[in-house]
Design an enzyme around this catalytic site. Structure first.
Site, short mmCIF file in Angstrom:
data_model
loop_
_atom_site.label_atom_id
_atom_site.label_comp_id
_atom_site.label_asym_id
_atom_site.label_seq_id
_atom_site.Cartn_x
_atom_site.Cartn_y
_atom_site.Cartn_z
N HIS A 12 -4.62 4.81 6.89
CA HIS A 12 -4.08 4.50 5.56
C HIS A 12 -5.15 4.76 4.49
O HIS A 12 -4.89 5.44 3.50
CB HIS A 12 -3.63 3.02 5.54
CG HIS A 12 -3.19 2.51 4.20
ND1 HIS A 12 -1.88 2.33 3.86
CD2 HIS A 12 -3.92 2.13 3.12
CE1 HIS A 12 -1.80 1.86 2.64
NE2 HIS A 12 -3.04 1.73 2.15
N GLU A 13 -6.34 4.21 4.72
CA GLU A 13 -7.40 4.36 3.70
C GLU A 13 -7.84 5.80 3.55
O GLU A 13 -8.07 6.27 2.43
CB GLU A 13 -8.58 3.45 4.05
CG GLU A 13 -8.24 1.96 4.08
CD GLU A 13 -7.60 1.43 2.80
OE1 GLU A 13 -7.82 2.00 1.71
OE2 GLU A 13 -6.84 0.44 2.90
N HIS A 16 -5.39 7.78 1.44
CA HIS A 16 -5.49 7.58 -0.02
C HIS A 16 -6.25 8.72 -0.71
O HIS A 16 -6.00 9.02 -1.87
CB HIS A 16 -6.15 6.25 -0.35
CG HIS A 16 -5.17 5.11 -0.45
ND1 HIS A 16 -4.06 5.14 -1.26
CD2 HIS A 16 -5.17 3.90 0.17
CE1 HIS A 16 -3.40 4.00 -1.12
NE2 HIS A 16 -4.05 3.23 -0.27
N GLU A 74 0.69 4.02 -2.21
CA GLU A 74 0.69 3.14 -1.03
C GLU A 74 1.64 3.65 0.03
O GLU A 74 1.34 3.58 1.23
CB GLU A 74 1.04 1.71 -1.43
CG GLU A 74 -0.02 1.02 -2.26
CD GLU A 74 -1.39 1.01 -1.59
OE1 GLU A 74 -1.47 0.74 -0.38
OE2 GLU A 74 -2.37 1.30 -2.28
N ASP A 78 0.68 4.63 3.72
CA ASP A 78 1.31 3.97 4.87
C ASP A 78 1.86 5.00 5.85
O ASP A 78 1.63 4.92 7.07
CB ASP A 78 2.46 3.05 4.43
CG ASP A 78 1.97 1.76 3.80
OD1 ASP A 78 0.77 1.42 3.93
OD2 ASP A 78 2.80 1.07 3.17
ZN LIG Z 1 -3.47 1.40 0.26
#
Ligand SMILES: [Zn+2]
Length: 137
Positions: A12-13, A16, A74, A78
């Site tokens: 997830h990170e 980004h 987000e 995800d």
């Molecule tokens: Zn996030």
């Protein structure tokens, strides 16, 4: 289960860096378009699919649609984190040449355990404010 938990969080990170905001920065952190036109158009087309998908979700407790535009970063993270971590898990299984032994007393596959741990982690982390993008993780 670790791939479905911390693996998804790490994915997830990392994702980004390539979401609707992170993708606008080059490899040294300068705000500059570094994608060619075709890739950028494909990204925007796929991002719109995520906006539309999440915009169709309703938070039943309050009867309000998720703002797919506001939560886009987000939602991309995800989806990217889950997809990449599952791919990494399957690649690891392929590298060792066989599935792990089943957990005693559990009639679940390791793929099922991946997604169960993912769901439990996100269940614990999710708050209504996060659904609306006010508290990005
Ligand atoms: Zn996030």
């Amino acid at each position: 289960m670790n791939y479905g938990g911390i693996g998804v969080v790490i994915g997830h990170e990392i994702t980004h860096g390539f979401d609707d905001q992170g993708s606008q920065y080059d490899k040294v952190g300068n705000l500059r378009n570094w994608w060619d036109t075709t890739i950028l158009e494909n990204f925007q087309k796929r991002a719109q699919c995520i906006v539309d998908q999440y915009g169709g979700f309703v938070v039943p407790e309050i009867g309000i649609h998720v703002d797919g535009e506001n939560t886009l970063g987000e939602n991309i993270a995800d989806n990217g984190g889950l997809k990449q971590s599952f791919r990494a898990y399957r690649k690891w299984v392929d590298s060792v040449g066989k599935e792990e032994l089943p957990l005693p007393g559990m009639n679940l596959s390791h793929n099922q355990l991946f997604f169960i741990n993912f769901a439990q982690g996100y269940r614990n982390a999710t708050k209504l404010t996060r659904v609306f993008g006010n508290v990005p993780m």
